[in-house]
Design an enzyme around this catalytic site. Sequence first.
Site, PDB file in Angstrom:
ATOM      1  N   HIS A 196     -22.602 -29.748  16.809  1.00 15.35           N
ATOM      2  CA  HIS A 196     -24.059 -28.862  16.881  1.00 15.35           C
ATOM      3  C   HIS A 196     -25.168 -30.043  17.115  1.00 15.35           C
ATOM      4  O   HIS A 196     -26.048 -30.141  18.043  1.00 15.35           O
ATOM      5  CB  HIS A 196     -24.366 -28.183  15.674  1.00 15.35           C
ATOM      6  CG  HIS A 196     -25.624 -27.512  15.818  1.00 15.35           C
ATOM      7  ND1 HIS A 196     -25.808 -25.990  16.376  1.00 15.35           N
ATOM      8  CD2 HIS A 196     -26.963 -27.932  15.168  1.00 15.35           C
ATOM      9  CE1 HIS A 196     -27.222 -25.898  16.137  1.00 15.35           C
ATOM     10  NE2 HIS A 196     -27.873 -26.950  15.516  1.00 15.35           N
ATOM     11  N   GLU A 197     -25.220 -31.092  16.017  1.00 12.87           N
ATOM     12  CA  GLU A 197     -26.210 -31.961  15.970  1.00 12.87           C
ATOM     13  C   GLU A 197     -26.338 -32.962  17.104  1.00 12.87           C
ATOM     14  O   GLU A 197     -27.353 -33.300  17.925  1.00 12.87           O
ATOM     15  CB  GLU A 197     -26.330 -32.813  14.618  1.00 12.87           C
ATOM     16  CG  GLU A 197     -26.776 -31.932  13.528  1.00 12.87           C
ATOM     17  CD  GLU A 197     -28.003 -31.127  13.510  1.00 12.87           C
ATOM     18  OE1 GLU A 197     -28.823 -31.640  14.039  1.00 12.87           O
ATOM     19  OE2 GLU A 197     -28.059 -30.204  12.700  1.00 12.87           O
ATOM     20  N   HIS A 246     -27.611 -31.253  20.342  1.00 11.13           N
ATOM     21  CA  HIS A 246     -29.278 -31.394  20.537  1.00 11.13           C
ATOM     22  C   HIS A 246     -29.572 -32.509  21.017  1.00 11.13           C
ATOM     23  O   HIS A 246     -30.499 -32.478  21.930  1.00 11.13           O
ATOM     24  CB  HIS A 246     -29.885 -31.245  19.205  1.00 11.13           C
ATOM     25  CG  HIS A 246     -30.277 -29.775  18.544  1.00 11.13           C
ATOM     26  ND1 HIS A 246     -30.831 -29.021  19.166  1.00 11.13           N
ATOM     27  CD2 HIS A 246     -29.730 -29.525  17.325  1.00 11.13           C
ATOM     28  CE1 HIS A 246     -30.707 -27.846  18.326  1.00 11.13           C
ATOM     29  NE2 HIS A 246     -30.155 -28.389  17.144  1.00 11.13           N
ATOM     30  N   GLU A 290     -31.360 -23.669  19.386  1.00 13.59           N
ATOM     31  CA  GLU A 290     -30.312 -23.703  18.439  1.00 13.59           C
ATOM     32  C   GLU A 290     -29.018 -22.888  19.147  1.00 13.59           C
ATOM     33  O   GLU A 290     -28.014 -23.384  18.771  1.00 13.59           O
ATOM     34  CB  GLU A 290     -30.897 -22.668  17.353  1.00 13.59           C
ATOM     35  CG  GLU A 290     -31.997 -23.498  16.524  1.00 13.59           C
ATOM     36  CD  GLU A 290     -31.436 -24.966  16.110  1.00 13.59           C
ATOM     37  OE1 GLU A 290     -30.173 -25.194  15.827  1.00 13.59           O
ATOM     38  OE2 GLU A 290     -32.279 -25.759  16.276  1.00 13.59           O
TER      39      GLU A 290
HETATM   40 ZN   LIG Z   1     -29.830 -27.306  15.419  1.00 13.78          ZN
END
Ligand SMILES: [Zn+2]
Length: 299
Positions: free
Chosen positions: A159-160, A163, A222
């Site tokens: 997830h990071e 981004h 997100e």
């Molecule tokens: Zn995030």
Amino acid sequence: MRIRIPRRRGGSFPARFPSRGRGSGGRGKFRFLPILLFALFALFYLWSNKSAVPLTGRTQFVTVSRDQEVALGLQSYQQILNQSNVITSGPAYEKVKEIGQRIASVIEPEFTEGFKWEFNLIDSEQVNAFCLPGGKVAVYTGLIPVAENEDGLAVVIGHEIAHAVARHGAERMTSQKLQQWGTMAVGMSVGDMDPSVQRGVMQAFGMGSQFGILLPFSRKHESEADDMGLTFAARACFNPEEAPKLWERMAKASEGKEKPPEFMSTHPNPDTRIDNFKAWMPKALKTRSSFCKISKNKY
Ligand SMILES: [Zn+2]
């Protein structure tokens, strides 16, 4: 680029003449020209900086160059590491590095141009992790027990990293810049109006752009990072089915706490994202089976 704000017309010539006789203190009018010029400029500015997010194909507007972004990422990373207790050995550190490298290796090189991957473990109770532009990843030790296993950790790291790959930070900088310029344009438009009207309009514009543009943007980011991160974790042969479980644990970890974990406060709506993960699961499982057919991994 600098925008000049014309000086308020003080007590000199123009202010003495108009609208004095209108009663009720009604001053100058709303000026449309600054808003119109700003809107035209914003359209041109955005359109000439249009690109597509890797994997999802979403159109985004980024005016910060990749080099600038990577330099900023490196600078912040070094600052954070200097102020933190960085762990550079031991099983948890090795695990973070191994999982991070596995995920980094399945991302198309054209999406990570200029990245110099680095993975660090920071000794802190925070339930948090991040990846800055340029591939600078850090995991806080407080996240390890909540992640529970390597699949959970892979979901968070994926997830990071997503981004950074999707350039969300640079996109946010672009929209904040536009918001500032928009605020100036609105300020010029209402510059001659009654001060209380000016305040009202400025507040409405501030709230409108915050709740109408910036916050929905961050929710979109997100959800996009969840989607892309799940794909990356699945490509790297981790079990994507851990994702909804991980978010349930995250929600639990924040229960009853005065201050929710950092990761939860910046990553809202646990229920919605758990539902999203369930909807994306068939795609993620398919990705894993096509990427991991001849894999040496346990899956
Ligand atoms: Zn995030």
